[in-house]
Design an enzyme around this catalytic site. Structure first.
Site, PDB file in Angstrom:
ATOM      1  CG  ASN B 392      -2.010   1.041   1.141  1.00 18.09           C
ATOM      2  OD1 ASN B 392      -1.886   2.006   0.384  1.00 18.09           O
ATOM      3  ND2 ASN B 392      -3.057   0.908   1.905  1.00 18.09           N
ATOM      4  CG  ASP B 393       1.736   2.904   3.718  1.00 18.94           C
ATOM      5  OD1 ASP B 393       0.668   3.468   3.431  1.00 18.94           O
ATOM      6  OD2 ASP B 393       1.947   2.343   4.803  1.00 18.94           O
ATOM      7  CB  VAL B 394       5.930   0.531  -1.098  1.00 21.41           C
ATOM      8  CG1 VAL B 394       6.518   0.266   0.275  1.00 21.41           C
ATOM      9  CG2 VAL B 394       5.112  -0.653  -1.570  1.00 21.41           C
TER      10      VAL B 394
END
Lengths: 102, 467
Positions: B392-394
Site C-alpha cells: 500500500n504505502d510503497v
C-alpha cells in the site's frame, strides 16, 4: 579524569581492536544487496550471541552456595544459547531458500 | 600460561571466522557458508572458554553441570523454535532472539556487580552498568517489537509529552550510572537503574509504528552488539569485543541504510509520529475523491493474458495471506504464454528489508526476477499491468506529490505510471502508515477485493481455463 586515562592506557590493545572492528563492520557489509538484508541482520544477530562467553565465565566462577549468582548465571547461559542457536538456525533456514531455486 | 595462549589463538580464529562469515553473508552465493563459518567460530570460542578459560586468580571454569545443562536447554529451545517458525513470523523471531542476547548481557552485569570489591576502579563499574543498561533496553525493546509484529500489541501508544519523558528517563539513567560508578556503588541503586532501563526500552519502542519496526529491530540488534562488547571490556575478552563491535557497527550502518531507503533520518523515526498515525491521516486525503473500481478475477485474467509485461508489487499482505506459492504459479503460467513477469521489490516492503525476497525465494521464484526499486522504476511506464499484492504505502503517489502527507519524500514504486494497476487488497483500509492511498481512485486502477491467496487462486483458475 586520571582514572579514565589510566583505563585507556591499561586497555589500549582492546581499544585498538574496538576502533578497527568498527571500521571492519562497516566495510564488510557496505556492499550487501537489499535482498540479503534480512539474512544478514539475522546472522549478525546470531554473532552478538557471543555474549554467551560472558555468561559461561560468570557461571563457571560462581561459588557453590551463592544462589543468586548461580541462578542468574544459569539463566544467562540459557538465554545466550538461545540467541546463538536460534540465530544461526533461523539464518540458515532463510538462506536455504535462496539456494533451492535456480 | 601456555593454555591461556592457546585460548587467545582460538579467540583470534573465532574473530576471523566472524569477520569472514559476515563478509560472506553479504553475497548470495557465499551467504550460507558464511553463516556456517560464523557458527563454527562461535562453537570454537564457546568450547575454548569452557575448557581453557582461567580468571585473574588462575581459577578454571567450574559448575560444568550448570553450564552444560543451560546450553542443552537453550539449544533445544532455540533449535525447535527456529525450525518451527513460519516464514511470515521470521522478523519477530529475530527480534525475540535479539532480546534474549540483551537479557543475557544484563544478567551478566547483575552478577558481576555482586563481585565488586571496594577498590574496583570506577571505569570498570561503569562498564558493568553500561552492559546492564544497553542489554536491558535491547531486551524490553525487542520484546515490545516482537509483541507488535506478532500483533499481541495492536495499538500504538504515545504518552503525553512522550519525547520529554524519554529524554528525562535517559538523562536520569545516565546520571545515576555515573553517580553509582564513582564512589556510590549500591545494589539497590543498580536495580533502580535496571528498572529504569527496562522502562526506557518499552517507552522507546511503544510509540513507533509498525512500518518502522524493521529500523527498530536493526537498531536494537546493534545495541545488543554493543552490550556484548562491554562484556568484552569487562573480561578482557577479545572475541566478545570483536563479535560485539562488529555487529554494533554493521547493525548501525544497516539501520542507516534502511532509513535512507525511506528518505528519513533516524531521529525522525525515533521521535517522529509517522506510523503512530491518526493526526495527519485526515488532512492528507485532499485529493478530489474519485470512485474506486472493483474488478473480478476473470477480467483480471484476461488483462494479464493479453499483456506483454506484468510487474508484481508484493507487500506485507502477501506474507499474511501466504500467497507466495500461488503468485509463483501465476507467474509460471503467464511466462509460459509469453508474458514477461517481474517482481518489483521496494526496500521497505514487508516488515524487514529483504522480507519479500526471502518469502518469494521460499516458493522458488528465481533470484533474477526480483528487481530492486531504482532499477525497475523507469520500466513502469512501458508496463501493461502492475499487480499490487498486499502493498500500500510503497505505491502511494502522495509520497511524490503531496507535501502534507506524512510519507512525503519517501521513494516509492511508480506503479501508477503503468497502463493498468490492479490492487489485490482485503478492504479499503489504510496501510501501515495509516494514510489513505489516492492511487486506488485513479482511472487506471482496478481493485480486486478479498484475501490475496483466494483472489490469485481464482485468477490462476481463470487463466487455466482460457486456452
Amino acid at each position: 579524569m586520571d582514572s579514565i586515562i589510566t583505563f585507556i592506557g591499561e586497555n589500549i590493545q582492546l581499544i585498538y581492536i574496538l576502533i578497527l572492528s568498527i571500521f571492519v563492520g562497516i566495510e564488510v557489509i557496505s556492499k550487501v544487496p537489499s535482498a540479503l538484508h534480512t539474512p544478514l541482520m539475522s546472522g549478525a544477530n546470531a554473532i552478538h550471541g557471543v555474549v554467551i562467553i560472558g555468561a559461561i565465565i560468570v557461571m563457571g566462577h560462581a561459588e557453590a552456595g551463592n544462589w543468586p549468582a548461580l541462578i542468574l548465571g544459569f539463566l544467562a547461559v540459557i538465554l545466550g544459547t538461545l540467541n546463538v542457536v536460534g540465530g544461526f538456525v533461523v539464518t540458515d533456514r532463510m538462506l536455504e531458500m535462496f539456494k533451492k531455486k535456480k | 600460561m601456555l593454555q591461556q595462549y592457546w585460548l587467545y589463538l582460538i579467540y583470534l580464529l573465532g574473530s576471523v571466522f566472524f569477520i569472514v562469515g559476515l563478509k560472506m553473508l553479504s553475497g548470495p552465493k557465499t551467504a550460507r557458508n558464511g553463516n556456517f563459518l560464523a557458527a563454527a567460530g562461535m562453537t570454537l570460542a564457546i568450547l575454548g572458554t569452557i575448557f581453557m578459560h582461567k580468571n585473574e586468580d588462575g581459577e578454571s571454569i567450574g559448575n560444568y553441570g550448570w553450564i552444560f545443562g543451560g546450553i542443552a536447554i537453550g539449544t533445544v529451545l532455540g533449535w525447535i523454535s527456529a525450525k518451527k517458525v513460519k516464514m511470515t513470523a521470521m522478523p519477530q523471531m529475530v527480534s525475540l532472539f535479539n532480546g534474549m542476547g540483551g537479557a543475557c548481557a544484563a544478567l551478566i552485569s547483575l552478577v558481576e556487580f555482586g563481585h565488586l570489591h571496594g577498590d574496583t576502579p570506577p571505569v570498570t563499574i561503569l562498564t558493568i552498568v553500561a552492559g546492564l543498561v544497553i542489554g536491558s533496553v535491547s531486551f524490553s525493546g525487542s520484546i515490545i517489537a516482537y509483541a507488535k509484529l506478532q500483533e499481541i500489541l495492536k495499538k500504538t501508544f504515545k504518552l503525553p509529552a512522550q519525547n520529554i519523558l524519554t529524554i528525562i528517563l535517559m538523562a536520569s539513567i545516565l546520571g545515576l550510572s555515573i553517580y553509582l560508578s564513582f564512589g556510590h556503588a549500591s545494589t539497590g541503586l543498580l536495580y533502580v537503574i535496571f528498572a529504569l532501563s527496562l522502562a526506557y526500552g518499552i517507552l522507546f519502542v511503544l510509540p513507533i509504528g509498525g512500518a518502522d519496526m524493521p529500523v527498530v529491530i536493526s537498531l536494537l540488534n546493534s545495541f545488543t552488539g554493543v552490550a556484548a562488547a562491554f562484556g568484552g571490556f569487562l573480561y578482557d575478552n577479545q572475541v566478545m569485543l570483536t563479535g560485539g563491535i562488529l555487529v554494533g557497527s554493521a547493525g548501525t550502518l544497516l539501520t542507516i541504510l534502511m532509513c535512507n531507503a525511506m528518505n528519513r533520518s533516524l531521529t525522525n523515526v525515533i521521535f517522529g509520529s509517522f506510523g503512530g498515525g491518526g493526526a495527519t491521516a485526515g488532512e492528507a486525503s485532499t485529493f478530489a475523491g474519485g470512485t474506486v473500481k472493483s474488478s473480478t478475477p476473470s477480467d483480471i485474467a484476461i488483462l494479464m493474458n493479453y499483456a506483454q509485461k506484468v510487474i508484481v508489487v508484493p507487500g506485507y499482505g502477501l506474507a499474511v495471506a501466504q500467497a507466495q506459492h500461488v503468485i509463483h504459479e501465476l507467474e509460471a503460467i503467464l511466462e509460459k504464454r509469453g508474458v514477461e513477469v517481474k517482481y518489483a521489490i521496494h526496500p521497505v516492503a514487508g516488515r524487514m528489508p529483504g522480507h519479500m525476497n526471502v518469502l518469494l525465494a521460499e516458493s522458488n521464484v528465481a533470484y533474477d526476477k526480483l528487481v530492486e526499486m531504482e532499477e525497475i522504476n523507469d520500466q513502469f511506464a512501458t508496463t501493461d499491468v502492475v499487480f499490487v499484492v498486499g502493498a500500500n504505502d510503497v505505491v502511494n503517489p502522495a509520497a511524490r506529490s503531496n507535501p502534507a502527507s506524512p510519507i512525503y519524500g519517501m521513494p516509492i514504486l511508480n506503479a501508477d505510471k503503468a497502463r493498468t494497476v490492479i490492487v489485490s487488497k482485503r478492504s479499503m483500509a489504510a496501510g501501515y502508515a495509516g494514510i489513505d492511498n489516492e492511487l486506488f481512485y485513479y482511472p487506471n486502477c482496478l481493485m480486486l477485493f478479498g484475501d490475496a491467496k483466494d483472489s490469485i487462486t481464482k485468477v490462476v483458475a481463470e487463466l487455466k481455463g482460457m486456452d
